[in-house]
Design an enzyme around this catalytic site. Structure first.
Site, short mmCIF file in Angstrom:
data_model
loop_
_atom_site.label_atom_id
_atom_site.label_comp_id
_atom_site.label_asym_id
_atom_site.label_seq_id
_atom_site.Cartn_x
_atom_site.Cartn_y
_atom_site.Cartn_z
CG HIS A 1 -13.68 2.59 6.10
ND1 HIS A 1 -13.89 1.29 6.49
CD2 HIS A 1 -14.90 3.12 5.88
CE1 HIS A 1 -15.20 1.04 6.49
NE2 HIS A 1 -15.83 2.14 6.12
CG ASP B 1 -3.05 0.61 7.26
OD1 ASP B 1 -4.19 0.93 6.89
OD2 ASP B 1 -2.51 -0.48 6.97
O1 F6P Z 1 -8.89 1.57 2.98
C1 F6P Z 1 -9.73 2.30 2.19
C2 F6P Z 1 -10.27 1.51 1.01
O2 F6P Z 1 -11.15 2.29 0.25
C3 F6P Z 1 -10.93 0.21 1.43
O3 F6P Z 1 -12.27 0.39 1.79
C4 F6P Z 1 -10.73 -0.66 0.23
O4 F6P Z 1 -10.76 -2.01 0.54
C5 F6P Z 1 -9.36 -0.23 -0.26
O5 F6P Z 1 -9.20 1.10 0.15
C6 F6P Z 1 -9.17 -0.35 -1.77
O6 F6P Z 1 -10.12 0.38 -2.40
P1 F6P Z 1 -10.28 0.60 -3.97
O7 F6P Z 1 -9.72 -0.59 -4.67
O8 F6P Z 1 -11.75 0.76 -4.17
O9 F6P Z 1 -9.54 1.85 -4.28
#
Ligand code: F6P
Length: 473
Positions: free
Chosen positions: A166, A377
């Site tokens: 992602h 990003d």
């Molecule tokens: O963008 C990567 C990501 O892991 C998303 O999938 C998620 O919404 C965001 O970062 C925050 O993730 P976390 O709070 O689990 O670190």
């Protein structure tokens, strides 16, 4: 090594389960589906087939039995408090996250973090291997779980395995810093298909596989160097949002009224600007505030005419670089407001909270300009949500060229957030964009987003995965 075979024919594996724990007034606790495109896209697939979601339920030092929620089987993977510190806050978010985001913050390399990352990845792979029916499809998500495809393949060669990254994937010149670069690449090559957000990320991965593993790379196919001759395919699949849901909310009378109320509550400024981010140093919030503060100082905008609403949802608050960022952002906003606020008007309305999607859509409807100034990003789904919510084709999107979304939203006002003068003039341009130009740009961006929702994204990925695993060998 072979695990007991389960009954699920489709399994998603992600660090977090797509559920939030809720506590009722009587003290009892339950679960609510978390907002988010991924779960919306996959929930129908999950319920059509015998699907399961493997992930952490968010509480350290707690082991939960598998359970069922709204048609999905959930398989919680436990993490101790120490593992949350070493695997999640450490290797995932203080090694890989900064390394993959242009080393904006310096990545740290610690062997104890790496050991925890391997251990926790093994646990996720074991849980998926136990749940999977013969020949099942397993879709692993994101940088916290790079080793799961290989661990899974070792236990269950019968599975069809996909991986989606992602966040950005760095070029070899930066990836080279990682002491465990070969193991990470090899972990990923356990998959039949690896999806990335952008063509650039895909190219970076292929270059890394060639350079650090000496893998045989032809076009988008990599031949695993471990001798079994298997082929892994790497391709871009830009992720999107649940367009129908955002559109439905944007048409709801109570949400339209809420947007009008937000404008009234701010004193009816001519222009509302909006920033919506996790409080993360990759999002360029300080660059945006610097530009905005200078515009106020230069007299190019005034607090009577314009208000910036900055939603910054709390994130990774125990990680030092996030703590420092919060102090910096709090300080900058305090200084700007102290200098420019009047009794009636505020320069920056700062909201350090997370909001439900209904309130987010009301903010999108209220905002004349959305500012996305990320320094790096993977995609930026806020930009796509804003576009999907703008039913009247009005509004302006200022979008960093360092987001994946910039590849698709070409009619946004693109900016380099490091260029503060360029950012300032683009913000002024967005505020004064002639209505016909604004409409032309928004219409074109809406066509793109409405045509590429998250259901299409997951469908494309899963179809390509089926093809790739056919000829993986
Ligand atoms: O963008 C990567 C990501 O892991 C998303 O999938 C998620 O919404 C965001 O970062 C925050 O993730 P976390 O709070 O689990 O670190």
């Amino acid at each position: 090594m072979s695990a007991a075979q389960g009954r699920s024919t489709f399994i998603v594996v992600s660090n977090r389960l797509p559920l939030d724990r809720i506590t009722d007034p009587d003290g009892s606790s339950g679960w609510r589906r978390a907002p988010g495109g991924l779960v919306t896209a996959l929930a129908p697939v999950m319920t059509d087939v015998d699907g399961a979601w493997v992930g952490w339920h968010g509480a350290p030092d707690e082991t939960l039995a598998p359970f069922h929620h709204e048609g999905m089987d959930l398989i919680p993977v436990p993490q101790s408090a120490e593992e949350v510190e070493l695997y999640y806050e450490g290797f995932s978010n203080s090694t890989l996250w900064p390394l993959y985001h242009d080393v904006i913050a310096p990545p740290e390399f610690h062997r104890t973090w790496w050991d925890a990352y391997r251990r926790v990845n093994h646990r996720f792979a074991d849980a998926a291997a136990d749940a999977a029916a013969p020949g099942a499809t397993v879709w692993v998500q994101d940088y916290q779980l790079h080793l799961v495809p290989r661990y899974l393949r070792q236990q269950r060669p019968d599975l069809r395995i996909g991986f989606f990254n992602h966040i950005p994937f760095p070029p070899p010149e930066i990836f080279a810093q990682l002491p465990w670069r070969r193991a990470i690449l090899d972990g990923l090559l356990g998959a039949d298909l690896i999806g990335f957000q952008r063509p650039n990320d895909t190219a970076n991965f292929l270059r890394c596989a060639r350079r650090f593993l000496d893998a045989n790379v032809k076009g988008r196919e990599v031949q695993s160097p471990d001798g079994d001759g298997r082929i892994t395919r790497a391709e871009p699949f830009p992720i999107s949002i649940d367009v129908a849901r955002i559109q439905e909310l944007a048409a709801r009378p109570d949400i339209i009224e809420r947007a009008a109320q937000i404008r009234r509550d701010l004193g009816n400024p001519k222009t509302i600007l909006l920033g919506v981010d996790r409080l993360d140093y990759t999002k360029g919030i300080t660059h945006r505030l610097k530009a905005y503060g200078e515009l106020l100082l230069d007299g190019k905008i005034s607090v009577e005419d314009a208000t910036l609403i900055q939603v910054a949802s709390p994130s990774r608050e125990r990680v030092e670089s996030y703590r420092l960022l919060r102090e910096e952002v709090d300080g900058m906003i305090g200084r700007i407001n102290g200098q420019f606020d009047s009794i009636l008007n505020t320069a920056v309305r700062y909201l350090h909270h997370s909001y439900p999607v209904e309130e987010m859509v009301a903010l999108y409807l209220a905002a004349d300009v959305l500012l996305v100034t990320a320094l790096r990003d993977g995609m930026n789904l806020v930009a796509k949500e804003y576009v999907a919510a703008r039913r009247g084709d009005t509004g302006a999107l200022v979008l960093s060229e360092f987001t994946g979304a910039a590849d698709q939203l070409k009619q946004a006002l693109l900016v380099n957030p490091h260029d503060i003068d360029g950012l300032k003039s683009t913000i002024v341009r967005a505020i004064n964009l002639p209505a016909t130009e604004a409409r032309r740009r928004m219409r074109s961006m809406r066509r793109q987003v409405l045509d590429h929702d998250v259901q299409r994204w997951s469908g494309d990925f899963l179809r390509t995965l089926a093809e790739a695993s056919e000829h993986a060998g």
